[in-house]
Design a protein around this motif. Structure first.
Motif, PDB file in Angstrom:
ATOM      1  N   GLU A 167       0.826  -1.212   0.000  1.00 22.40           N
ATOM      2  CA  GLU A 167       0.000   0.000   0.000  1.00 22.40           C
ATOM      3  C   GLU A 167       0.856   1.257   0.000  1.00 22.40           C
ATOM      4  O   GLU A 167       0.572   2.208  -0.727  1.00 22.40           O
ATOM      5  N   LYS A 171       1.025   4.159  -2.886  1.00 18.61           N
ATOM      6  CA  LYS A 171       0.823   5.573  -2.537  1.00 18.61           C
ATOM      7  C   LYS A 171       1.984   6.416  -3.054  1.00 18.61           C
ATOM      8  O   LYS A 171       1.778   7.468  -3.656  1.00 18.61           O
ATOM      9  N   LEU A 176      -2.408   4.966  -5.435  1.00 18.23           N
ATOM     10  CA  LEU A 176      -3.387   4.696  -4.396  1.00 18.23           C
ATOM     11  C   LEU A 176      -4.444   5.792  -4.410  1.00 18.23           C
ATOM     12  O   LEU A 176      -4.114   6.987  -4.415  1.00 18.23           O
ATOM     13  N   SER A 178      -6.716   8.297  -2.978  1.00 18.76           N
ATOM     14  CA  SER A 178      -6.752   8.957  -1.680  1.00 18.76           C
ATOM     15  C   SER A 178      -8.178   9.361  -1.326  1.00 18.76           C
ATOM     16  O   SER A 178      -9.032   9.499  -2.185  1.00 18.76           O
TER      17      SER A 178
END
Length: 179
Positions: A167, A171, A176, A178
């Motif tokens: 993860e 990011k 990823l 948000s």
């Protein structure tokens, strides 16, 4: 088996199960059809019948795979929400598999059909490249193209920490979704 001899019905389905269980890699419908001397469509029908018997067969972009979950070893799973352009798919998959993560599937929420899920079953760079190559060769679209790049992956790893690292890597790459 003599060349050209068609393997019939239940005998063929039992052989398909045996071949899938003993193969270390997915087998394509074409390969199973060649081994059985039947058409690929017959194999598709056989796989459907076997799935209806609760055989854990998964259709992936690389072919059919018998997915008997190993009992003693526990894998941890997590859904991750991602967003990116189609051309970033291979990079996204490589980030995950390089960390030792299995990318099980991709899911989207379609405005008409609701949740759509497709099996991915990619665990290394070779499989990631084959997945992307298959999409390109068939001029297929990624499911995420139906949702402007937004999608979920079910990812699995032997340790929860690996999922946390995955993860974090997504990011950092900007993949990823948000909040």
């Amino acid at each position: 088996m003599a060349p050209g001899k068609k393997i019939l019905g239940e005998e063929r389905r039992q052989l398909i199960l045996e071949w899938l269980k003993t193969s270390g890699e997915p087998l394509t419908g074409g390969e199973l059809a060649n081994r059985s001397n039947v058409s690929r469509q017959v194999i598709v029908n056989d796989i459907t019948l076997l799935k209806a018997r609760n055989e854990p067969i998964i259709a992936t972009s690389q072919g059919y795979y018998y997915f008997a979950s190993p009992a003693p070893e526990q894998w941890f799973e997590r859904a991750v929400a991602c967003i990116h352009k189609p051309q970033d798919t291979e990079n996204e998959l490589n980030i995950l598999v390089d960390l030792g993560v299995l990318v099980k599937d991709v899911r989207i929420e379609h405005p008409v059909y609701g949740d759509l899920t497709a099996s991915v079953m990619v665990s290394n760079r070779k499989e990631a490249a084959q997945f992307v190559q298959r999409i390109n060769e068939t001029n297929a679209s990624y499911l995420s193209q139906l949702t402007d790049g937004v999608h979920l992956h079910t990812i699995a790893a032997k340790e929860k920490q690996t999922l946390d690292e995955a993860e974090a890597a997504l990011k950092q790459a900007g993949f990823l979704l948000s909040e």
